[in-house]
Enzyme design. Structure first.
Site, PDB file in Angstrom:
ATOM      1  N   LYS A 185     -11.840  -5.020  25.138  1.00  0.00           N
ATOM      2  CA  LYS A 185     -12.293  -5.426  23.796  1.00  0.00           C
ATOM      3  C   LYS A 185     -13.405  -4.522  23.277  1.00  0.00           C
ATOM      4  O   LYS A 185     -13.350  -4.030  22.161  1.00  0.00           O
ATOM      5  CB  LYS A 185     -12.861  -6.869  23.820  1.00  0.00           C
ATOM      6  N   ARG A 221     -15.388 -17.916  22.306  1.00  0.00           N
ATOM      7  CA  ARG A 221     -14.769 -18.047  23.627  1.00  0.00           C
ATOM      8  C   ARG A 221     -14.377 -19.491  23.916  1.00  0.00           C
ATOM      9  O   ARG A 221     -13.817 -19.759  24.980  1.00  0.00           O
ATOM     10  CB  ARG A 221     -15.757 -17.592  24.700  1.00  0.00           C
ATOM     11  N   ARG A 264     -15.654  -0.556  36.657  1.00  0.00           N
ATOM     12  CA  ARG A 264     -16.338  -0.420  35.361  1.00  0.00           C
ATOM     13  C   ARG A 264     -17.783   0.051  35.538  1.00  0.00           C
ATOM     14  O   ARG A 264     -18.507  -0.409  36.407  1.00  0.00           O
ATOM     15  CB  ARG A 264     -16.317  -1.768  34.633  1.00  0.00           C
ATOM     16  N   ARG A 319     -22.551  -3.484  35.952  1.00  0.00           N
ATOM     17  CA  ARG A 319     -23.094  -4.761  35.474  1.00  0.00           C
ATOM     18  C   ARG A 319     -23.189  -5.763  36.618  1.00  0.00           C
ATOM     19  O   ARG A 319     -22.343  -5.803  37.488  1.00  0.00           O
ATOM     20  CB  ARG A 319     -22.170  -5.315  34.387  1.00  0.00           C
ATOM     21  N   ARG A 347     -14.845 -15.757  35.808  1.00  0.00           N
ATOM     22  CA  ARG A 347     -14.703 -15.334  34.410  1.00  0.00           C
ATOM     23  C   ARG A 347     -13.248 -15.431  33.963  1.00  0.00           C
ATOM     24  O   ARG A 347     -12.957 -15.829  32.849  1.00  0.00           O
ATOM     25  CB  ARG A 347     -15.261 -13.914  34.234  1.00  0.00           C
TER      26      ARG A 347
HETATM   27  P1  ADP Z   1     -16.670  -9.520  29.416  1.00  0.00           P
HETATM   28  O1  ADP Z   1     -15.784  -9.515  28.231  1.00  0.00           O
HETATM   29  O2  ADP Z   1     -16.422  -8.400  30.349  1.00  0.00           O
HETATM   30  O3  ADP Z   1     -16.720 -10.845  30.126  1.00  0.00           O
HETATM   31  P2  ADP Z   1     -19.091  -9.815  27.792  1.00  0.00           P
HETATM   32  O4  ADP Z   1     -20.123  -8.789  27.671  1.00  0.00           O
HETATM   33  O5  ADP Z   1     -18.285 -10.152  26.582  1.00  0.00           O
HETATM   34  O6  ADP Z   1     -18.158  -9.289  28.959  1.00  0.00           O
HETATM   35  O7  ADP Z   1     -19.726 -11.177  28.333  1.00  0.00           O
HETATM   36  C1  ADP Z   1     -20.547 -11.214  29.467  1.00  0.00           C
HETATM   37  C2  ADP Z   1     -20.990 -12.641  29.737  1.00  0.00           C
HETATM   38  O8  ADP Z   1     -21.805 -13.090  28.645  1.00  0.00           O
HETATM   39  C3  ADP Z   1     -19.892 -13.686  29.864  1.00  0.00           C
HETATM   40  O9  ADP Z   1     -19.351 -13.754  31.164  1.00  0.00           O
HETATM   41  C4  ADP Z   1     -20.648 -14.966  29.474  1.00  0.00           C
HETATM   42  O10 ADP Z   1     -21.429 -15.436  30.539  1.00  0.00           O
HETATM   43  C5  ADP Z   1     -21.588 -14.485  28.386  1.00  0.00           C
HETATM   44  N1  ADP Z   1     -20.992 -14.624  27.035  1.00  0.00           N
HETATM   45  C6  ADP Z   1     -20.697 -13.621  26.169  1.00  0.00           C
HETATM   46  N2  ADP Z   1     -20.153 -14.095  25.045  1.00  0.00           N
HETATM   47  C7  ADP Z   1     -20.088 -15.438  25.190  1.00  0.00           C
HETATM   48  C8  ADP Z   1     -19.598 -16.503  24.381  1.00  0.00           C
HETATM   49  N3  ADP Z   1     -19.049 -16.274  23.183  1.00  0.00           N
HETATM   50  N4  ADP Z   1     -19.688 -17.767  24.868  1.00  0.00           N
HETATM   51  C9  ADP Z   1     -20.223 -18.017  26.061  1.00  0.00           C
HETATM   52  N5  ADP Z   1     -20.703 -17.063  26.875  1.00  0.00           N
HETATM   53  C10 ADP Z   1     -20.630 -15.785  26.461  1.00  0.00           C
END
Ligand code: ADP
Ligand code: ZN
Length: 222
Positions: free
Chosen positions: A13, A88, A127, A160, A171
């Site tokens: 994404k 999400r 990654r 990360r 996740r």
């Molecule tokens: P990825 O898509 O690889 O999981 P992100 O950077 O989008 O990575 O998200 C990292 C973490 O941040 C998620 O695992 C979650 O804990 C938190 N997070 C990000 N966006 C949201 C969201 N919209 N709702 C809840 N938690 C979120």
């Protein structure tokens, strides 16, 4: 134009969103990047979010919705935006609808990157990310030009904290249980587009690079 990139963690994404930023000149709004910035600044919100993120859990809806509400009000969002990693959960999707309705905006497209779980696990294992600009690389599939250095800002790349085998399982589980139901939500709205996200970016990147090189040579020979 108001876009959303959608898909499992590691589906690409963020990488695709960065292409769209260049193409359309509208900002990428990544809740993950915003949360990581809050952690780096050690704000109260950041410190609370970190506890969920480190375990691969979702940060509570109220926190996330608050962050998005503030961010979408900013001037740079007036011409449009690219949501990345939000919403999400169904609750977040409903809150977004409400926010958009209030400001007379609508979501134009949800671009969903479909990638099988096995490939997600491989992608996340390799990654590497830039702590400064958030660009994402992969040790095999999408290497930086200089090993472990960001192509854009020359900063050293990092792994990360939540990119480990245990956390990835959580996740992915959260994605299938809480986020995947949004596919129907957006299909019903008529904005959902499915894209095969499993192709190797490296192949496409090197093709572009080769084309550019040939073009330069060709121009020189004229
Ligand atoms: P990825 O898509 O690889 O999981 P992100 O950077 O989008 O990575 O998200 C990292 C973490 O941040 C998620 O695992 C979650 O804990 C938190 N997070 C990000 N966006 C949201 C969201 N919209 N709702 C809840 N938690 C979120
Ligand atoms: Zn960078």
């Amino acid at each position: 134009m108001n876009l959303m990139v959608f898909g499992a963690p590691g589906a690409g994404k963020g990488t695709q969103a960065k292409f769209l930023v260049e193409k359309y000149g509208i900002p990428q709004i990544s809740t993950g990047d915003m949360l990581r910035a809050a952690i780096a600044e050690k704000t109260d919100m950041g410190m609370e979010a970190k506890q969920y993120m480190d375990k691969g859990g979702l940060v509570p809806d109220s926190t996330i919705i608050g962050i998005i509400k503030d961010r979408l009000k900013k001037e740079d969002c007036e011409k449009g935006f690219i949501l990345d990693g939000f919403p999400r959960t169904l609750k977040q999707a409903e809150a977004l609808e409400e926010l958009m309705n209030q400001s007379g905006k609508k979501l134009d497209k949800v671009l969903s990157f479909d990638v099988p779980d096995e490939l997600i696990i491989q992608r996340i294992a390799g990654r590497r990310v830039c702590p400064k600009c958030g660009a994402s690389y992969h040790t095999e599939f999408n290497c930086s030009q200089v090993e472990n250095i960001c192509d854009c800002c020359n900063d050293a790349l990092i792994i990360r904290k939540d990119d480990n085998a245990d956390t990835v399982k959580n996740r992915l589980e959260n994605y299938h249980n809480q986020t995947a139901p949004l596919i129907d939500f957006y299909k019903k709205m008529g904005v959902f587009t499915q894209i095969d996200g499993s192709q190797k970016l490296m192949v496409r990147k090197s093709l572009i690079w080769l084309q550019k090189r040939c073009l330069v040579r060709y121009k020189k020979s004229l």
